[in-house]
Design a protein around this motif. Structure first.
Motif, mmCIF file in Angstrom:
data_model
loop_
_atom_site.group_PDB
_atom_site.id
_atom_site.type_symbol
_atom_site.label_atom_id
_atom_site.label_comp_id
_atom_site.label_asym_id
_atom_site.label_seq_id
_atom_site.Cartn_x
_atom_site.Cartn_y
_atom_site.Cartn_z
ATOM 1 N N ALA A 119 0.832 -1.052 -0.315
ATOM 2 C CA ALA A 119 -0.414 0.314 0.181
ATOM 3 C C ALA A 119 1.114 1.398 0.193
ATOM 4 C CB ALA A 119 -1.515 -0.030 0.981
ATOM 5 N N GLU A 120 1.919 1.146 1.025
ATOM 6 C CA GLU A 120 2.748 2.325 0.629
ATOM 7 C C GLU A 120 3.688 2.469 -0.760
ATOM 8 O OE1 GLU A 120 5.472 3.596 4.229
ATOM 9 O OE2 GLU A 120 6.519 1.542 2.988
ATOM 10 N N ARG A 121 3.779 1.288 -0.935
ATOM 11 C CA ARG A 121 4.295 1.764 -2.220
ATOM 12 C C ARG A 121 3.542 1.762 -3.140
ATOM 13 N NH1 ARG A 121 9.415 -0.854 -4.979
ATOM 14 N NH2 ARG A 121 8.714 -1.318 -7.491
ATOM 15 N N LEU A 122 2.080 1.856 -3.348
ATOM 16 C CA LEU A 122 1.278 2.259 -4.536
ATOM 17 C C LEU A 122 1.042 3.138 -4.249
ATOM 18 C CD1 LEU A 122 -1.997 0.338 -5.367
ATOM 19 C CD2 LEU A 122 -2.195 2.475 -4.835
ATOM 20 N N SER A 123 1.256 3.943 -3.041
ATOM 21 C CA SER A 123 1.166 4.975 -3.010
ATOM 22 C C SER A 123 2.440 6.244 -3.375
ATOM 23 C CB SER A 123 0.442 5.718 -1.860
ATOM 24 O OG SER A 123 -0.034 4.894 -1.093
ATOM 25 N N GLY A 124 2.788 5.829 -3.151
ATOM 26 C CA GLY A 124 4.236 6.056 -2.872
ATOM 27 C C GLY A 124 5.224 6.286 -4.570
ATOM 28 N N ASP A 125 5.698 5.255 -4.831
ATOM 29 C CA ASP A 125 6.965 5.027 -6.271
ATOM 30 C C ASP A 125 5.801 4.154 -7.052
ATOM 31 O OD1 ASP A 125 8.455 4.696 -7.387
ATOM 32 O OD2 ASP A 125 9.492 3.741 -7.005
ATOM 33 N N PHE A 126 4.293 4.488 -7.513
ATOM 34 C CA PHE A 126 3.765 3.167 -8.299
ATOM 35 C C PHE A 126 4.092 2.804 -9.253
ATOM 36 C CE2 PHE A 126 1.492 7.916 -9.291
ATOM 37 C CZ PHE A 126 1.893 6.700 -10.685
ATOM 38 N N ALA A 127 4.282 3.707 -10.449
ATOM 39 C CA ALA A 127 5.130 3.736 -11.605
ATOM 40 C C ALA A 127 5.816 2.818 -11.691
ATOM 41 C CB ALA A 127 5.995 5.005 -11.771
ATOM 42 N N ALA A 128 6.388 1.932 -10.244
ATOM 43 C CA ALA A 128 7.985 0.999 -10.396
ATOM 44 C C ALA A 128 7.052 -0.309 -9.934
ATOM 45 C CB ALA A 128 8.964 1.821 -9.370
ATOM 46 N N MET A 129 6.005 -0.506 -9.673
ATOM 47 C CA MET A 129 5.280 -1.648 -8.666
ATOM 48 C C MET A 129 5.392 -2.546 -10.020
ATOM 49 S SD MET A 129 2.615 0.122 -6.462
ATOM 50 C CE MET A 129 2.484 -1.669 -5.566
ATOM 51 N N THR A 130 5.617 -3.789 -10.277
ATOM 52 C CA THR A 130 6.242 -4.821 -11.032
ATOM 53 C C THR A 130 5.005 -5.760 -10.465
ATOM 54 O OG1 THR A 130 8.063 -6.524 -10.506
ATOM 55 C CG2 THR A 130 8.052 -3.929 -12.008
ATOM 56 N N GLN A 131 5.304 -6.467 -11.605
ATOM 57 C CA GLN A 131 3.879 -8.307 -10.594
ATOM 58 C C GLN A 131 5.057 -8.975 -9.721
ATOM 59 O OE1 GLN A 131 3.884 -11.294 -14.334
ATOM 60 N NE2 GLN A 131 3.164 -9.667 -15.335
ATOM 61 N N ALA A 132 5.698 -8.607 -9.684
ATOM 62 C CA ALA A 132 6.906 -9.472 -8.965
ATOM 63 C C ALA A 132 5.881 -8.679 -6.856
ATOM 64 C CB ALA A 132 8.106 -8.771 -8.512
ATOM 65 N N ASP A 133 5.788 -7.492 -6.953
ATOM 66 C CA ASP A 133 4.744 -6.939 -5.774
ATOM 67 C C ASP A 133 3.536 -7.513 -5.550
ATOM 68 O OD1 ASP A 133 6.161 -4.280 -5.023
ATOM 69 O OD2 ASP A 133 6.115 -3.906 -7.400
ATOM 70 N N ALA A 134 2.812 -8.393 -6.398
ATOM 71 C CA ALA A 134 1.565 -9.639 -6.681
ATOM 72 C C ALA A 134 1.864 -10.454 -6.050
ATOM 73 C CB ALA A 134 0.781 -8.560 -7.366
ATOM 74 N N ALA A 135 3.120 -10.647 -6.528
ATOM 75 C CA ALA A 135 3.575 -11.535 -6.327
ATOM 76 C C ALA A 135 4.367 -12.160 -4.599
ATOM 77 C CB ALA A 135 4.821 -12.296 -6.716
ATOM 78 N N LYS A 136 4.722 -11.029 -4.096
ATOM 79 C CA LYS A 136 4.907 -11.246 -3.377
ATOM 80 C C LYS A 136 3.823 -11.442 -2.121
ATOM 81 C CE LYS A 136 7.407 -9.247 0.208
ATOM 82 N NZ LYS A 136 8.365 -8.537 1.254
ATOM 83 N N LEU A 137 3.173 -10.742 -2.424
ATOM 84 C CA LEU A 137 1.416 -10.995 -1.067
ATOM 85 C C LEU A 137 0.853 -12.682 -2.032
ATOM 86 C CD1 LEU A 137 -0.160 -7.457 -1.691
ATOM 87 C CD2 LEU A 137 1.148 -8.691 0.398
ATOM 88 N N GLN A 138 1.161 -13.368 -2.730
ATOM 89 C CA GLN A 138 0.446 -14.542 -2.512
ATOM 90 C C GLN A 138 1.317 -15.605 -2.494
ATOM 91 O OE1 GLN A 138 0.772 -13.907 -7.722
ATOM 92 N NE2 GLN A 138 -1.343 -13.910 -7.495
ATOM 93 N N ARG A 139 2.564 -15.087 -2.218
ATOM 94 C CA ARG A 139 3.423 -16.752 -1.500
ATOM 95 C C ARG A 139 3.335 -15.779 -0.573
ATOM 96 N NH1 ARG A 139 7.155 -14.176 -4.856
ATOM 97 N NH2 ARG A 139 8.566 -12.693 -3.209
ATOM 98 N N LEU A 140 3.054 -14.915 0.023
ATOM 99 C CA LEU A 140 2.282 -15.051 1.822
ATOM 100 C C LEU A 140 1.456 -15.737 2.062
ATOM 101 C CD1 LEU A 140 4.299 -11.826 2.196
ATOM 102 C CD2 LEU A 140 4.675 -13.743 3.861
ATOM 103 N N GLY A 141 0.705 -15.636 1.145
ATOM 104 C CA GLY A 141 -0.852 -16.787 1.243
ATOM 105 C C GLY A 141 -1.993 -16.149 1.011
ATOM 106 N N PHE A 142 -2.425 -14.325 0.493
ATOM 107 C CA PHE A 142 -3.130 -13.306 0.114
ATOM 108 C C PHE A 142 -3.799 -14.673 -0.979
ATOM 109 C CE2 PHE A 142 -0.806 -11.143 2.376
ATOM 110 C CZ PHE A 142 -1.843 -10.073 3.428
#
Length: 194
Positions: A119-142
């Motif tokens: 959420a912090e990254r989306l609110s600050g550096d959203f243009a640099a976000m990649t699939q890896a940001d969501a993949a990290k959440l998937q790996r943690l069980g989301f």
């Protein structure tokens, strides 16, 4: 105060009057952001419907954590303070103070830290976000739905906070917010002010 003329309580009716009344009931006064946003109560209702649609998959605790992280990244005094007060209904005051100062060292489970970082990254550096940001959440069980709702919750906070900033709304701090929590909430965020 904002350049936008905001009506007094005596001047509002209908949906705007209900927004004022809700603040008066929950806060004891009408917040400055409510006075401005109530000029378009249909937009407020749409925003609130979006929030109601993401809360079931996240729960109120996680919704508030996402909101606090996004508001902190945006430097939104009003949103940090008001959601800090709301979060007290779902998070113990001592834990919330630790989270407000630095969620990374507050003793949260790894998945909540990652969710707040997203959420912090989306609110600050959203243009640099990649699939890896969501993949990290998937790996943690989301689940995919939860990840979408985390993104929606953070993006919704961006909409609201940025709108307040663009309209020059002076933030107010709820008097019911305990002083130590207020200090932690305002210290643990970016320097911009909304």
């Amino acid at each position: 105060m904002t350049a936008i003329h905001t009506p007094s309580e005596a001047e509002v009716d209908g949906a705007a009057a209900r927004l004022y009344a809700d603040d008066r009931e929950s806060l004891g006064y009408v917040a400055s952001h409510t006075r401005v946003m109530a000029l378009n109560p249909d937009a407020v209702a749409a925003f609130e419907q979006l929030i109601r649609s993401v809360v079931p998959s996240l729960g109120m605790r996680r919704y508030e954590l996402v909101t606090l992280a996004a508001a902190g990244a945006l430097g939104s005094t009003a949103c940090r303070a008001h959601h800090g007060l709301k979060a007290l209904g779902f998070i113990d005051a001592d834990e919330l103070e630790r989270i407000a100062r630095d969620y990374r060292t507050a003793g949260l489970p790894p998945e909540e830290v990652a969710m707040m970082a997203f959420a912090e990254r989306l609110s600050g550096d959203f243009a640099a976000m990649t699939q890896a940001d969501a993949a990290k959440l998937q790996r943690l069980g989301f689940s995919d739905r939860e990840i979408v709702d985390i993104a929606f919750a953070a993006a919704a906070r961006n909409f609201y906070s940025r709108s307040l900033h663009a309209l020059g709304v002076e933030p107010d701090i709820p008097p019911a917010l305990p002083m130590s929590l207020r200090d932690a909430l305002l210290a643990g965020m970016a320097t911009r002010e909304t």
